[in-house]
Design an enzyme around this catalytic site. Structure first.
Site, PDB file in Angstrom:
ATOM      1  N   VAL A  16      -7.753   4.978 -21.105  1.00  0.00           N
ATOM      2  CA  VAL A  16      -7.659   3.645 -21.160  1.00  0.00           C
ATOM      3  C   VAL A  16      -9.047   2.978 -20.718  1.00  0.00           C
ATOM      4  O   VAL A  16      -9.300   3.423 -19.590  1.00  0.00           O
ATOM      5  CB  VAL A  16      -6.589   2.857 -20.541  1.00  0.00           C
ATOM      6  CG1 VAL A  16      -6.435   1.529 -20.651  1.00  0.00           C
ATOM      7  CG2 VAL A  16      -5.330   3.535 -21.312  1.00  0.00           C
TER       8      VAL A  16
ATOM      9  N   ASN B 166       2.672   2.811 -10.702  1.00  0.00           N
ATOM     10  CA  ASN B 166       1.508   2.593 -11.570  1.00  0.00           C
ATOM     11  C   ASN B 166       0.273   2.836 -10.655  1.00  0.00           C
ATOM     12  O   ASN B 166      -0.870   3.375 -10.921  1.00  0.00           O
ATOM     13  CB  ASN B 166       1.440   1.481 -12.325  1.00  0.00           C
ATOM     14  CG  ASN B 166       0.167   1.266 -13.052  1.00  0.00           C
ATOM     15  OD1 ASN B 166      -0.235   1.786 -13.866  1.00  0.00           O
ATOM     16  ND2 ASN B 166      -0.787   0.319 -12.308  1.00  0.00           N
TER      17      ASN B 166
ATOM     18  N   PHE C 164     -11.617   9.243  -8.772  1.00  0.00           N
ATOM     19  CA  PHE C 164     -13.228   9.027  -8.447  1.00  0.00           C
ATOM     20  C   PHE C 164     -13.967   9.636  -9.252  1.00  0.00           C
ATOM     21  O   PHE C 164     -15.383   9.849  -9.111  1.00  0.00           O
ATOM     22  CB  PHE C 164     -13.259   9.223  -6.838  1.00  0.00           C
ATOM     23  CG  PHE C 164     -12.675   8.596  -6.010  1.00  0.00           C
ATOM     24  CD1 PHE C 164     -13.143   7.500  -5.505  1.00  0.00           C
ATOM     25  CD2 PHE C 164     -11.194   8.949  -5.477  1.00  0.00           C
ATOM     26  CE1 PHE C 164     -12.526   6.467  -4.681  1.00  0.00           C
ATOM     27  CE2 PHE C 164     -10.498   8.188  -4.482  1.00  0.00           C
ATOM     28  CZ  PHE C 164     -11.435   7.001  -4.271  1.00  0.00           C
TER      29      PHE C 164
ATOM     30  N   THR D  24     -10.368   1.146 -18.312  1.00  0.00           N
ATOM     31  CA  THR D  24     -10.100   0.148 -17.177  1.00  0.00           C
ATOM     32  C   THR D  24     -11.396   0.582 -16.333  1.00  0.00           C
ATOM     33  O   THR D  24     -12.113   1.225 -16.293  1.00  0.00           O
ATOM     34  CB  THR D  24      -8.757   0.481 -16.663  1.00  0.00           C
ATOM     35  OG1 THR D  24      -8.963   1.973 -16.371  1.00  0.00           O
ATOM     36  CG2 THR D  24      -7.682   0.343 -17.670  1.00  0.00           C
TER      37      THR D  24
ATOM     38  N   LYS E 125      -1.283  14.256 -10.708  1.00  0.00           N
ATOM     39  CA  LYS E 125      -0.586  13.825 -11.984  1.00  0.00           C
ATOM     40  C   LYS E 125       0.346  15.148 -12.270  1.00  0.00           C
ATOM     41  O   LYS E 125       1.659  14.768 -12.766  1.00  0.00           O
ATOM     42  CB  LYS E 125      -1.552  13.399 -13.125  1.00  0.00           C
ATOM     43  CG  LYS E 125      -2.009  12.228 -12.776  1.00  0.00           C
ATOM     44  CD  LYS E 125      -1.030  11.077 -12.220  1.00  0.00           C
ATOM     45  CE  LYS E 125      -1.993   9.807 -12.168  1.00  0.00           C
ATOM     46  NZ  LYS E 125      -1.166   8.804 -11.920  1.00  0.00           N
TER      47      LYS E 125
ATOM     48  N   ASP F 168       0.999  -1.093   0.078  1.00  0.00           N
ATOM     49  CA  ASP F 168       0.099   0.025   0.080  1.00  0.00           C
ATOM     50  C   ASP F 168       0.925   1.284   0.033  1.00  0.00           C
ATOM     51  O   ASP F 168       1.583   1.600   1.022  1.00  0.00           O
ATOM     52  CB  ASP F 168      -0.879  -0.003   1.153  1.00  0.00           C
ATOM     53  CG  ASP F 168      -2.011   1.238   1.242  1.00  0.00           C
ATOM     54  OD1 ASP F 168      -1.559   2.024   0.459  1.00  0.00           O
ATOM     55  OD2 ASP F 168      -2.958   0.977   1.966  1.00  0.00           O
TER      56      ASP F 168
ATOM     57  N   TYR G   6      -7.385  14.789  -9.689  1.00  0.00           N
ATOM     58  CA  TYR G   6      -6.710  13.721 -10.415  1.00  0.00           C
ATOM     59  C   TYR G   6      -5.638  14.485 -11.342  1.00  0.00           C
ATOM     60  O   TYR G   6      -4.265  14.387 -11.345  1.00  0.00           O
ATOM     61  CB  TYR G   6      -7.475  13.117 -11.224  1.00  0.00           C
ATOM     62  CG  TYR G   6      -6.565  11.953 -12.128  1.00  0.00           C
ATOM     63  CD1 TYR G   6      -6.390  10.728 -11.761  1.00  0.00           C
ATOM     64  CD2 TYR G   6      -6.445  12.276 -13.347  1.00  0.00           C
ATOM     65  CE1 TYR G   6      -5.620   9.767 -12.302  1.00  0.00           C
ATOM     66  CE2 TYR G   6      -5.496  11.441 -14.387  1.00  0.00           C
ATOM     67  CZ  TYR G   6      -5.256  10.054 -13.597  1.00  0.00           C
ATOM     68  OH  TYR G   6      -4.614   9.239 -14.577  1.00  0.00           O
TER      69      TYR G   6
END
Length: 316
Positions: free
Chosen positions: A271, A122, A127, A273, A238, A95, A234
């Site tokens: 992507v 990675n 959310f 996912t 990043k 974690d 997010y």
């Protein structure tokens, strides 16, 4: 962007997708294969999605892969499935948001393998999907995407094994978090200029930006302060990852000979996912491709402090 512009962009994406699909089918030449079955690659957040695919593709190339994730059952199942295909993959619980877990993982890597050669950060959280732009989970997003990546880098650098080919670190970032992109960039011009200027870049600047954003989230003032408009928390996490990558690359630049460590970041694209709600333009296999390409670059081509997407360098 108008209808014709969107159509042209879609056509360019499809053309590039086909080009990369072709490149992925080309085998590495013996001269370019600097790695062996003893080369240890760690991939975090690897029990599913892009991390799983990065693990699989590295293992297919013959590396020893440690698939790391915080979900024990899912991680064990993922590693078991890959081993059933004859691949050298081990699972270890990790974690990245907990220092004790990261320290335990580092000790295990040292005891089990004597260190590692490749680290792919990675593990990530997001959310928001579709048009949603909530910052309800901003602290968790920052803690996982930026602080977790930062903790892994700082903890694992001493564990990187000496090699004439250099150890490799790759951080998963996003074009949504570009400091000076045409869209979704930071509105604060002074901050943006500092983030783009290596002479101004510092850990204090990056951490201060993140802390300022989180403070405004708590105060309810973030929306009017020039932060990125799409997936705000997010994107900022990043952005922090990308500029921290540049900062660390400078700190690592003067390491001698076999102790070289190359660090870069990349954007896998949008992507399909679980993190994106299965929306997106590409598959997990396609999203993982650039990550594998970067960390396996031949010694004569390897670089540091760069940002990649679709197998080419992009701007920060």
């Amino acid at each position: 962007m108008g209808k014709q512009g969107k159509l042209r962009a879609k056509e360019r994406r499809e053309q590039r997708r086909l080009e990369i699909a072709h490149l992925r089918e080309l085998p590495y030449s013996p001269a370019d294969r600097w790695w062996s079955s003893e080369t240890v690659a760690v991939v975090t957040g690897a029990s599913r999605g892009i991390g799983y695919e990065i693990s699989r593709q590295l293992a297919v190339q013959g590396l020893c892969v440690v698939l790391a994730a915080r979900d024990l059952d899912r991680g064990c199942a993922a590693a078991y499935g890959l081993r059933a295909e004859g691949l050298n993959v081990q699972f270890r619980k990790l974690d990245v948001t907990h220092a004790d877990s990261v320290q335990e993982f580092a000790k295990w890597i040292g005891d089990e393998y004597g260190g590692l050669d490749i680290l792919v950060n990675n593990a990530g959280a997001n959310f928001n999907t579709g048009a949603n732009n909530s910052v309800e989970f901003a602290e968790e997003v920052i803690a996982t995407n930026y602080l977790g990546t930062k903790l892994m880098i700082e903890t694992m650098i001493p564990m990187m094994r000496p090699s004439p080919n250099g150890a490799r670190i790759l951080n998963t970032s996003s074009r949504l978090g570009r400091a000076n992109g045409r869209r979704n960039r930071v509105g604060d011009v002074a901050l943006r200029e500092k983030l783009m200027n290596d002479d101004c870049l510092s850990e204090e600047l990056i951490d201060g930006m993140v802390a300022n954003f989180l403070r405004q989230v708590k105060e309810g003032t973030w929306a009017s302060n020039g932060w990125p408009q799409v997936f705000t928390d997010y994107s900022i996490s990043k952005l922090a990852v990308s500029v921290f990558t540049r900062l660390i690359s400078r700190k690592l630049a003067n390491r001698p000979g076999d102790h070289k460590i190359y660090i870069n970041c990349y954007c896998p694209g949008w992507v399909k996912t679980a993190m994106t709600g299965w929306e997106g333009n590409s598959t997990a296999e396609e999203g993982a491709d650039t990550a594998v390409w970067v960390v396996l670059l031949p010694s004569q081509l390897v670089t540091s402090g760069k940002f990649f997407a679709e197998r080419h360098e992009i701007s920060f």
